[in-house]
Design a protein around this motif. Structure first.
Motif, PDB file in Angstrom:
ATOM      1  N   UNK A 501       9.233   6.328  -5.550  1.00  0.00           N
ATOM      2  CA  UNK A 501       9.727   6.576  -4.724  1.00  0.00           C
ATOM      3  C   UNK A 501       9.965   5.144  -3.712  1.00  0.00           C
ATOM      4  N   UNK A 502       9.460   4.903  -3.612  1.00  0.00           N
ATOM      5  CA  UNK A 502       9.295   3.894  -2.097  1.00  0.00           C
ATOM      6  C   UNK A 502      10.266   2.888  -2.207  1.00  0.00           C
ATOM      7  N   UNK A 812      10.660  -2.820  -3.814  1.00  0.00           N
ATOM      8  CA  UNK A 812      10.672  -2.716  -2.176  1.00  0.00           C
ATOM      9  C   UNK A 812       9.221  -3.657  -2.432  1.00  0.00           C
ATOM     10  N   UNK A 813       9.447  -5.104  -1.843  1.00  0.00           N
ATOM     11  CA  UNK A 813       8.268  -6.140  -2.236  1.00  0.00           C
ATOM     12  C   UNK A 813       7.917  -6.165  -1.317  1.00  0.00           C
ATOM     13  N   UNK A 814       8.208  -5.908   0.235  1.00  0.00           N
ATOM     14  CA  UNK A 814       7.403  -5.761   1.629  1.00  0.00           C
ATOM     15  C   UNK A 814       6.349  -4.160   1.161  1.00  0.00           C
ATOM     16  N   UNK A 818       1.602  -4.507   0.762  1.00  0.00           N
ATOM     17  CA  UNK A 818       1.340  -2.855   1.210  1.00  0.00           C
ATOM     18  C   UNK A 818       0.317  -2.572   0.293  1.00  0.00           C
ATOM     19  N   UNK A 819       0.702  -2.424  -0.835  1.00  0.00           N
ATOM     20  CA  UNK A 819      -0.444  -1.312  -2.342  1.00  0.00           C
ATOM     21  C   UNK A 819      -1.329  -2.267  -2.578  1.00  0.00           C
ATOM     22  N   UNK A 820      -1.322  -3.713  -2.076  1.00  0.00           N
ATOM     23  CA  UNK A 820      -1.806  -4.345  -2.698  1.00  0.00           C
ATOM     24  C   UNK A 820      -3.140  -4.205  -2.550  1.00  0.00           C
TER      25      UNK A 820
END
Lengths: 850, 250
Positions: A501-502, A812-814, A818-820
């Motif tokens: 989704x992201x 979506x690397x950025x 953020x998820x990390x």
């Protein structure tokens, strides 16, 4: 039953927290499923109710897309012998300027004849309560509103109310009240009836109607009447029952509801993994118990049934609770989606009550129970296969586990090969989706092996970071892969969904940005409403010359757009001044040459379409598009395909001259204004406002304001993405807490020994925390990899089945960065409780634990 | 007893001799004028006895069946200027347009809408049409007395060419001056409306009712039209009875 009471219930009481967490997985899955489907159903029902109630006894409706048609069509319709009653209608939502009331649906009808089709249920059932019917018709400010609307706003007959019309804010006089039943319950009671010719004036319709409502003559069937009307009017007009109007709205809702359904399925799958994990752990813990039972004569069937019954009970409880939570959340979700659809699609409806479908609730509960049973099936089968002798011996379990791993690896390889073959043949829809499922299945089957591999791989790193605690944590993971892998699988799946989704959102945002940079580059826009998707209000053509005369204005490009039905798909027809637009908008077509495309379109010899139109309608360059118009069938070849996001279902661009000739209409939706070089944009904008505001109700929006509006719309649309993150975080917390709880139980003696030989409490806590963080890291690594694959398929699915939009693959690397911290933070939070439990237990008890 | 039977026989015999179409044609002939003008007061009394009043000016040109009429409201202020143009045809239903000055446009009153009430009165749009005898079939039923005057009671049934909300009507025509005394309009066997004509005077040789009381049976309301300043054969221009004229005159 006896086994349940003697064995299952005590086990549940001892491990209550774990069962709560297990059930929470089902609650989450079923709750999302019920909430989304109930919300969708409620929204569609609200829209359908509005249409149905307004339609009254109307059997057929004559329309020509959102453009409407000239009044002269009414006589043609009335002259068809099969027609009994034919009444023209104009309909639009306008702002009420009443705080908290929002918009109101204006129904403009010919009061002289409409009573045959609609019952206004006038208060006191007396027409005289319209004060005076002749006055009502003679005074164009006359309005009939519902009693509900009147009471809500302390209004009565002869009260004044202000509405935002194309001519500015105007005062209207209430000359009638309708009881709140039947038609008047449409649009949540925010409905007003006025004379059609007065409505034409305030809505800028000129001499056009939106549609004609028809009832067949007595003794004539609807089908015969429909056929006669189609024969009389030609292909330019749609003649359909009122329910067909929901087509476009349904199409708009479908894209959204399909995405929501996928979300809910993911949530259920995630819940399934949590349950699988819990039952697999339970089977492991109760091996001795099972062995004893088998030794005493219990059959394999009885053992398996015991665990399945436990899963059914957990599933039932979780599903019922989940359904309750889902219904509670559904109204809020419905109202939120409604506002998004109104902003995005210009289609207004009000959801004031839920449409709860018992069948849907039952389906949700059954889905939850089924998920629970499916999840518990393998552990239950494994429990039944426990050898009583081996069960009472230590160490044998790991050997069995290795065999299982090998089988899984082979299955994963098979699934991967199948997915690869399907990828090569992905033009076929069934093969595309088969490949998708196979690929995801391969990932899930490999998860245990990869978890073990990564755990071993991270061991040196952890040992280096914190020699004692890190080693213990890594060993715990390596020695209990079954315990860890299910949690990792759930986390991996959840993150894959987030990436999908992201990534889609990121690609879409990126594409929209590019589109705005290329196509939406005027200095400001003149529109009749803040909602740029509203097309029910239009300006007269003269607005172009009026704006051009304002000092500082370099160029004005007027646009007229509206939806029409093309091959049963609602698409947007956009009439532009092609030559002018070509001089300011430079974009690279997906197919065709830019110069040729613009030249042919300007000359009226062709049209260009959006990529989503080409995909959804399966058209390509040079295909001839036959557009129904009031003047006949307009046939033009496709001379270019571009990436355009004016309408997600598809858009066609024709020259304004063609539109005027064929639709006999020169009104305008939006004016795009370019300021002369060197002029102050804001100063010119203010001059335009001053010039126009006395004549029209309009908004002059800067380029930045329009972009912000679009981005806000996207944020709303993709708000679901952030909900996925919440689900992912919840999964992380639930799964990790579950795993760690079991881990601490399993290692009770080990941790007790640590404390006994002088281990500090902080060291024990860190052991638990590092174990949790490592699970989080492994989940992130695997989730990112699977997510990258999921994103590919997600974009493919969107292009094929959810709007036909072509998007570039942009990981979506950025977003993942953020998820990390989010996932690791959630993992640490999940470890806090178990960590404390690990250090606070009785040392003596721990040493005695076996 | 034999005298009664004889009287009944004689009356029946006489009635059989009388052609009802001739009665209607004679009635029509006696009211044939080049034009008509009057000022009317319309009083609507609803079932709860609430009264509303309006005034209009009525002009007609041409003879029965082919006449043209303009009805223009003159009071109260909220409705002043609203007009209705009726173009009658001998072989089909009339064409009607309504003009609204505030909107500066006209609208056609569709055939399907002719049964609806005329602006809140008990007249329907169809009731404002002129009837031509060629559009109906007639049957003489009896002789009756209305307001002390002996009348022929004739049943009138629209022919196929005439689109009507009524299945049949009863007409009472005075035997002394062929003026209408009463009309009852039915839909199947349900009375829909009753028009009672009174204050019948001889204006320029034409016997005309100066009061028409229209009663809506279902709603139990009355609309009383009082005709004043009635004039016949006033010079009028044909182009005053067009859609363009509606806007001009406003």
């Amino acid at each position: 039953m006896m086994l349940l009471c003697l064995l299952s219930w005590p086990y549940l009481r001892r491990h209550l927290l774990r069962w709560i967490l297990t059930v929470a997985g089902i609650v989450l899955g079923v709750g999302v499923f019920v909430a989304m489907h109930t919300a969708n159903r409620s929204i569609f029902r609200a829209f359908d109710t509005t249409i149905g109630r307004i339609a009254g006894t109307t059997q057929l409706q004559v329309s020509a897309g959102e453009f409407g048609f000239d009044e002269s069509i009414l006589e043609r319709v009335q002259s068809v012998p099969e027609v009994g009653v034919a009444v023209p209608v104009v309909e639009a939502t306008v702002d009420t300027n009443i705080p908290g009331q929002g918009s109101i649906l204006i129904l403009g009808i010919d009061m002289t004849g409409d009573r045959s089709l609609r019952d206004y249920e006038l208060k006191d059932a007396d027409e005289a309560i319209i004060d005076d019917p002749l006055v009502f018709l003679a005074q164009p400010d006359s309005l009939m509103v519902t009693t509900e609307f009147a009471e809500r706003n302390q209004l009565a007959v002869n009260s004044k109310v202000q509405l935002a019309t194309i001519e500015g804010n105007r005062e209207f006089t209430i000359r009638g009240l309708m009881n709140s039943a039947g038609m008047t319950r449409a649009f949540g009671g925010n409905l007003a009836v006025m004379d059609i010719y007065a409505a034409q004036q305030i809505l800028g319709r000129g001499r056009r109607f939106d549609r004609i409502d028809v009832r067949a003559k007595e003794g004539i069937t609807i089908d015969d009447c429909q056929a006669a009307l189609k024969a009389a009017l030609g292909p330019a007009f749609d003649v359909d029952p009122p329910s067909a109007r929901g087509r476009h709205f349904e199409a708009l809702l479908q894209s959204y509801s399909t995405a929501m359904m996928i979300s809910s399925l993911f949530a259920l799958m995630v819940g399934m993994f949590i349950i699988y994990n819990s039952f697999a752990i339970a089977v492991t813990h109760r091996r001795s118990e099972i062995g004893v039972l088998r030794a005493l004569g219990a059959t394999r069937h009885q053992i398996q049934t015991l665990f399945l019954v436990e899963s059914i009970i957990a599933g039932t409880f979780g599903s019922i609770l989940g359904a309750s939570v889902g219904i509670t959340a559904a109204l809020v979700i419905a109202q939120w989606i409604s506002s998004v659809l109104e902003t995005a699609g210009g289609v207004a409806q009000r959801v004031s009550e839920l449409e709860v479908d018992p069948t849907l609730i039952a389906a949700g509960v059954i889905a939850g129970i089924t998920t629970s049973v499916v999840a518990a099936w393998i552990p239950a089968r494994n429990a039944a296969r426990v050898d009583p002798v081996q069960a009472l011996q230590k160490g044998k379990y790991q050997v069995l586990s290795m065999g299982e791993n090998r089988r899984r690896r082979w299955m994963a390889l098979t699934a991967f090969l199948m997915a690869s073959v399907c990828l090569l043949l992905s033009d076929s829809k069934p093969l595309f989706y088969t490949g998708y499922v196979a690929m995801m299945g391969a990932g899930l089957l490999l998860a245990p092996a990869l978890t073990l591999f990564l755990s071993k791989g991270l061991r040196p790193v952890l040992r280096r970071l914190l020699p004692a605690e890190g080693t213990l944590a890594a060993d715990s993971l390596v020695e209990a892969p079954r315990r860890t892998s299910a949690t990792v699988s759930a986390l991996m799946l959840s993150l894959a969904m987030v990436v999908g989704f992201g990534g889609f959102a990121h690609s879409f945002y990126s594409s929209i940005q590019e589109w705005m940079d290329n196509a939406l580059n005027p200095d400001f826009f003149v529109a009749p409403s803040e909602n740029l998707a509203t097309r029910s209000l239009t300006f007269p053509a003269e607005i172009s010359s009026v704006i051009e005369r304002v000092d500082g204005v370099d160029q004005v490009q007027v646009v007229r757009d509206a939806r029409v039905t093309y091959h049963e798909v609602p698409v947007m027809v956009i009439a532009i001044e092609t030559e002018k637009v070509a001089s300011t908008v430079h974009r690279t077509p997906v197919a065709g040459s830019l110069e040729e495309m613009n030249r042919l379109t300007a000359e009226g010899k062709g049209l260009f379409v959006s990529e989503s139109f080409a995909t959804n309608l399966k058209t390509k360059m040079a295909d001839v598009v036959e557009l129904p118009t009031p003047s006949g069938l307009l046939k033009l070849p496709i001379v270019g395909i571009i990436r355009d996001y004016s309408d997600l279902r598809g858009s066609l661009f024709i020259d304004r001259s063609v539109y005027r000739d064929w639709w006999k209409d020169d009104t305008v939706n939006i004016a795009r204004v370019y300021v002369r070089k060197g002029q102050n944009v804001e100063a010119v904008r203010q001059r335009v406002i001053q010039t126009l505001s006395s004549r029209y109700r309009l908004l002059v929006l800067t380029n930045r304001e329009v972009r912000d509006w679009i981005m806000k719309l996207l944020d709303q649309w993709f708000g679901m993405t952030y909900n996925q993150i919440v689900v992912a975080v919840l999964v992380a917390v639930l799964g990790i807490v579950n795993t760690l709880t079991v881990s601490i139980t399993d290692r009770k003696r080990e941790l007790g020994v640590m404390q006994a030989v002088g281990g500090l409490r902080s060291q024990i806590r860190w052991t638990v925390w590092i174990e949790a963080l490592t699970i989080g890291v492994i989940g992130l690594i695997l989730g990112t990899c699977l997510g990258a694959v999921n994103l590919y398929y997600t974009l493919g699915m969107i292009k094929r089945d959810l709007g036909g939009i072509g998007l570039d693959y942009i990981f979506p690397s950025a977003f993942m960065m953020l998820m990390v911290p989010i996932i690791l933070g959630a993992a640490w939070i999940a470890a806090l409780g178990p960590g404390e439990a690990a250090v606070r237990g009785s040392l003596v008890e721990a040493l005695e634990y076996e | 007893m034999s005298r009664v039977l004889t009287a009944v026989f004689n009356i029946s015999f006489l009635l059989l001799q009388i052609d009802p179409r001739q009665i209607l044609e004679e009635s029509q002939r006696r009211t044939m004028t080049q034009s008509q003008h009057y000022e009317g007061t319309l009083r609507v009394i609803d079932a709860k006895s609430k009264i509303t009043e309006k005034r209009w000016q009525y002009d007609r040109i041409g003879s029965h069946g082919s006449s043209k009429a303009v009805l223009r409201f003159t009071a109260p202020a909220e409705v002043k200027g609203v007009a209705l143009l009726v173009l009658n045809h001998p072989d089909r239903s009339s064409d009607q347009w309504m003009w609204t000055p505030a909107l500066n446009r006209d609208r056609r009153i569709a055939l399907q809408d002719r049964s609806t009430r005329f602006f809140g009165t008990d007249f329907s749009f169809e009731d404002l049409e002129e009837r031509d005898t060629n559009q109906f079939d007639f049957r003489l039923l009896s002789e009756e007395s209305i307001d002390g005057a002996s009348c022929w009671k004739v049943q009138s049934t629209p022919r196929q060419t005439k689109v009507s909300q009524y299945t049949h009507s009863y007409l009472w025509i005075r035997e002394d001056n062929y003026a209408f005394a009463q009309i009852e309009n039915y839909n199947k066997d349900q009375l829909v409306r009753r028009a009672h004509y009174s204050d019948i005077r001889n204006d320029q040789g034409i016997w005309t009712a100066h009061q028409i009381d229209m009663h809506d049976a279902k709603r139990n309301s009355h609309t009383i039209l009082r005709i004043e300043k009635l004039q016949y054969n006033v010079p009028m221009k044909d182009d005053a009875f067009t859609r363009e004229a509606l806007s001009r005159e406003s």
